[in-house]
Motif scaffolding. Structure first.
Motif, PDB file in Angstrom:
ATOM      1  N   CYS A  35      32.293  27.102  42.693  1.00  0.00           N
ATOM      2  CA  CYS A  35      32.184  26.318  41.457  1.00  0.00           C
ATOM      3  C   CYS A  35      30.803  26.446  40.828  1.00  0.00           C
ATOM      4  O   CYS A  35      29.832  26.800  41.495  1.00  0.00           O
ATOM      5  CB  CYS A  35      32.454  24.849  41.747  1.00  0.00           C
ATOM      6  N   ASP A  36      30.739  26.143  39.537  1.00  0.00           N
ATOM      7  CA  ASP A  36      29.477  26.048  38.809  1.00  0.00           C
ATOM      8  C   ASP A  36      29.045  24.583  38.796  1.00  0.00           C
ATOM      9  O   ASP A  36      29.882  23.689  38.789  1.00  0.00           O
ATOM     10  CB  ASP A  36      29.632  26.527  37.367  1.00  0.00           C
ATOM     11  N   TYR A  37      27.749  24.354  38.763  1.00  0.00           N
ATOM     12  CA  TYR A  37      27.214  22.990  38.728  1.00  0.00           C
ATOM     13  C   TYR A  37      26.078  22.927  37.718  1.00  0.00           C
ATOM     14  O   TYR A  37      25.307  23.866  37.578  1.00  0.00           O
ATOM     15  CB  TYR A  37      26.696  22.564  40.105  1.00  0.00           C
ATOM     16  N   THR A  38      25.992  21.784  37.043  1.00  0.00           N
ATOM     17  CA  THR A  38      24.874  21.514  36.141  1.00  0.00           C
ATOM     18  C   THR A  38      24.152  20.292  36.675  1.00  0.00           C
ATOM     19  O   THR A  38      24.755  19.228  36.830  1.00  0.00           O
ATOM     20  CB  THR A  38      25.361  21.263  34.704  1.00  0.00           C
ATOM     21  N   LEU A  39      22.874  20.455  36.949  1.00  0.00           N
ATOM     22  CA  LEU A  39      22.044  19.359  37.422  1.00  0.00           C
ATOM     23  C   LEU A  39      21.142  18.928  36.274  1.00  0.00           C
ATOM     24  O   LEU A  39      20.424  19.769  35.708  1.00  0.00           O
ATOM     25  CB  LEU A  39      21.185  19.791  38.612  1.00  0.00           C
ATOM     26  N   THR A  40      21.194  17.672  35.903  1.00  0.00           N
ATOM     27  CA  THR A  40      20.361  17.168  34.816  1.00  0.00           C
ATOM     28  C   THR A  40      19.740  15.850  35.223  1.00  0.00           C
ATOM     29  O   THR A  40      20.315  15.095  36.005  1.00  0.00           O
ATOM     30  CB  THR A  40      21.170  16.951  33.513  1.00  0.00           C
ATOM     31  N   GLY A  41      18.579  15.580  34.675  1.00  0.00           N
ATOM     32  CA  GLY A  41      17.932  14.291  34.919  1.00  0.00           C
ATOM     33  C   GLY A  41      16.438  14.361  34.766  1.00  0.00           C
ATOM     34  O   GLY A  41      15.847  15.438  34.718  1.00  0.00           O
ATOM     35  N   ASP A  42      15.855  13.189  34.657  1.00  0.00           N
ATOM     36  CA  ASP A  42      14.401  13.068  34.623  1.00  0.00           C
ATOM     37  C   ASP A  42      13.925  12.842  36.044  1.00  0.00           C
ATOM     38  O   ASP A  42      14.415  11.950  36.735  1.00  0.00           O
ATOM     39  CB  ASP A  42      13.978  11.899  33.734  1.00  0.00           C
ATOM     40  N   MET A  43      12.991  13.643  36.471  1.00  0.00           N
ATOM     41  CA  MET A  43      12.474  13.521  37.819  1.00  0.00           C
ATOM     42  C   MET A  43      11.431  12.411  37.873  1.00  0.00           C
ATOM     43  O   MET A  43      10.719  12.177  36.900  1.00  0.00           O
ATOM     44  CB  MET A  43      11.819  14.831  38.266  1.00  0.00           C
ATOM     45  N   PRO A  44      11.324  11.730  39.003  1.00  0.00           N
ATOM     46  CA  PRO A  44      10.272  10.727  39.152  1.00  0.00           C
ATOM     47  C   PRO A  44       8.908  11.406  39.191  1.00  0.00           C
ATOM     48  O   PRO A  44       8.816  12.626  39.345  1.00  0.00           O
ATOM     49  CB  PRO A  44      10.602  10.060  40.480  1.00  0.00           C
ATOM     50  N   ALA A  45       7.872  10.623  39.058  1.00  0.00           N
ATOM     51  CA  ALA A  45       6.516  11.170  39.080  1.00  0.00           C
ATOM     52  C   ALA A  45       6.268  11.896  40.396  1.00  0.00           C
ATOM     53  O   ALA A  45       6.435  11.328  41.470  1.00  0.00           O
ATOM     54  CB  ALA A  45       5.495  10.058  38.893  1.00  0.00           C
ATOM     55  N   ALA A  46       5.920  13.166  40.289  1.00  0.00           N
ATOM     56  CA  ALA A  46       5.603  13.990  41.459  1.00  0.00           C
ATOM     57  C   ALA A  46       4.755  15.159  40.972  1.00  0.00           C
ATOM     58  O   ALA A  46       4.878  15.594  39.830  1.00  0.00           O
ATOM     59  CB  ALA A  46       6.879  14.510  42.124  1.00  0.00           C
ATOM     60  N   ARG A  47       3.902  15.646  41.840  1.00  0.00           N
ATOM     61  CA  ARG A  47       3.075  16.796  41.462  1.00  0.00           C
ATOM     62  C   ARG A  47       3.946  18.023  41.223  1.00  0.00           C
ATOM     63  O   ARG A  47       3.723  18.807  40.317  1.00  0.00           O
ATOM     64  CB  ARG A  47       2.037  17.088  42.550  1.00  0.00           C
ATOM     65  N   LEU A  48       4.987  18.177  42.043  1.00  0.00           N
ATOM     66  CA  LEU A  48       5.850  19.348  41.967  1.00  0.00           C
ATOM     67  C   LEU A  48       7.199  18.998  42.567  1.00  0.00           C
ATOM     68  O   LEU A  48       7.271  18.207  43.503  1.00  0.00           O
ATOM     69  CB  LEU A  48       5.215  20.508  42.763  1.00  0.00           C
ATOM     70  N   VAL A  73      19.180  22.245  35.366  1.00  0.00           N
ATOM     71  CA  VAL A  73      19.275  23.469  36.166  1.00  0.00           C
ATOM     72  C   VAL A  73      20.755  23.772  36.344  1.00  0.00           C
ATOM     73  O   VAL A  73      21.538  22.889  36.688  1.00  0.00           O
ATOM     74  CB  VAL A  73      18.596  23.315  37.539  1.00  0.00           C
ATOM     75  N   ILE A  74      21.139  25.030  36.122  1.00  0.00           N
ATOM     76  CA  ILE A  74      22.529  25.452  36.271  1.00  0.00           C
ATOM     77  C   ILE A  74      22.651  26.293  37.532  1.00  0.00           C
ATOM     78  O   ILE A  74      21.857  27.208  37.753  1.00  0.00           O
ATOM     79  CB  ILE A  74      22.993  26.249  35.038  1.00  0.00           C
ATOM     80  N   LEU A  75      23.641  25.979  38.357  1.00  0.00           N
ATOM     81  CA  LEU A  75      23.947  26.766  39.546  1.00  0.00           C
ATOM     82  C   LEU A  75      25.261  27.470  39.285  1.00  0.00           C
ATOM     83  O   LEU A  75      26.263  26.822  38.994  1.00  0.00           O
ATOM     84  CB  LEU A  75      24.084  25.871  40.773  1.00  0.00           C
ATOM     85  N   SER A  76      25.254  28.808  39.354  1.00  0.00           N
ATOM     86  CA  SER A  76      26.449  29.570  39.038  1.00  0.00           C
ATOM     87  C   SER A  76      26.347  30.969  39.634  1.00  0.00           C
ATOM     88  O   SER A  76      25.262  31.456  39.924  1.00  0.00           O
ATOM     89  CB  SER A  76      26.613  29.661  37.516  1.00  0.00           C
ATOM     90  N   ARG A  77      27.499  31.619  39.762  1.00  0.00           N
ATOM     91  CA  ARG A  77      27.531  33.017  40.212  1.00  0.00           C
ATOM     92  C   ARG A  77      27.078  33.953  39.095  1.00  0.00           C
ATOM     93  O   ARG A  77      26.537  35.008  39.364  1.00  0.00           O
ATOM     94  CB  ARG A  77      28.939  33.400  40.648  1.00  0.00           C
ATOM     95  N   GLU A  78      27.365  33.586  37.856  1.00  0.00           N
ATOM     96  CA  GLU A  78      26.982  34.414  36.704  1.00  0.00           C
ATOM     97  C   GLU A  78      25.673  33.913  36.102  1.00  0.00           C
ATOM     98  O   GLU A  78      25.417  32.711  36.084  1.00  0.00           O
ATOM     99  CB  GLU A  78      28.071  34.376  35.618  1.00  0.00           C
TER     100      GLU A  78
END
Length: 191
Positions: A90-103, A140-145
């Protein structure tokens, strides 16, 4: 003689049950504790002196060096937002605002912790290379293509897990005042 055999049998059963329960706990972890944010799970205490013996044994078995409070926090997700196991088909789309972090770093692994085969040699996405639009969350998109934007290639078959490391963050420490939001994991098309 019969009493001796009964005692030996009882000790054998007790040893088998004890070792089996220990193995199961080391393999799967304890069912309670830790920090849960959506499908993401972390254990802030695993890198410190408060780690329990089962956590230490599991880390030693995997050959993993955990992040301590001052270093950051490692989250793992094995399901999407709907609770379905992550699948390489399957394909996945990850979206969101990350908490405060250096990296932050995001990588996909096989369930046993090994990296999956990847002909492109691109195994992770990071905040250092992420493309961000003004006033929009990271994606970030996770996919084979190949896909436009931040894309992490998937290959192989079967289940996989995601690992999100937040470096130099207050998340999971006593200093954190609330649970932050992390990437949501939305399933797309499956083949």
């Amino acid at each position: 003689m019969r009493l001796t055999l009964l005692i030996l049998l009882t000790l054998g059963v007790a040893a088998a049950l004890g070792l089996g329960a220990t193995w199961s706990t080391v393999e799967r972890g304890l069912p309670v504790g830790g920090l849960v944010i959506g499908p993401w799970r972390a254990d802030p205490g695993v890198g410190g002196l408060g780690a329990n013996p089962y956590q230490r044994a599991a880390l030693a078995r995997r050959g993993e060096a955990p992040l301590a409070y001052g270093d950051g926090l490692a989250f793992v997700a094995a399901t999407d937002q709907e609770g379905r196991p992550l699948s390489l088909a399957c394909d996945y789309t990850l979206t969101g605002d990350m908490p405060a972090a250096r990296l932050w770093t995001l990588a996909a692994f096989l369930p046993d912790g090994r990296r999956m085969a990847n002909p492109l040699g691109r195994f992770a996405a990071t905040s250092a290379e992420a493309v961000r639009m003004a006033d929009r969350p990271a994606s970030v998109i996770l996919s084979r293509e190949a896909r436009a934007g931040d894309w992490l290639p998937l290959s192989g078959e079967g289940p996989f897990v995601l690992r999100l490391n937040l470096y130099e963050t207050a998340v999971g420490t006593p200093l954190a005042r609330s649970k932050p939001t992390l990437f949501t994991i939305a399933r797309g098309a499956c083949r």
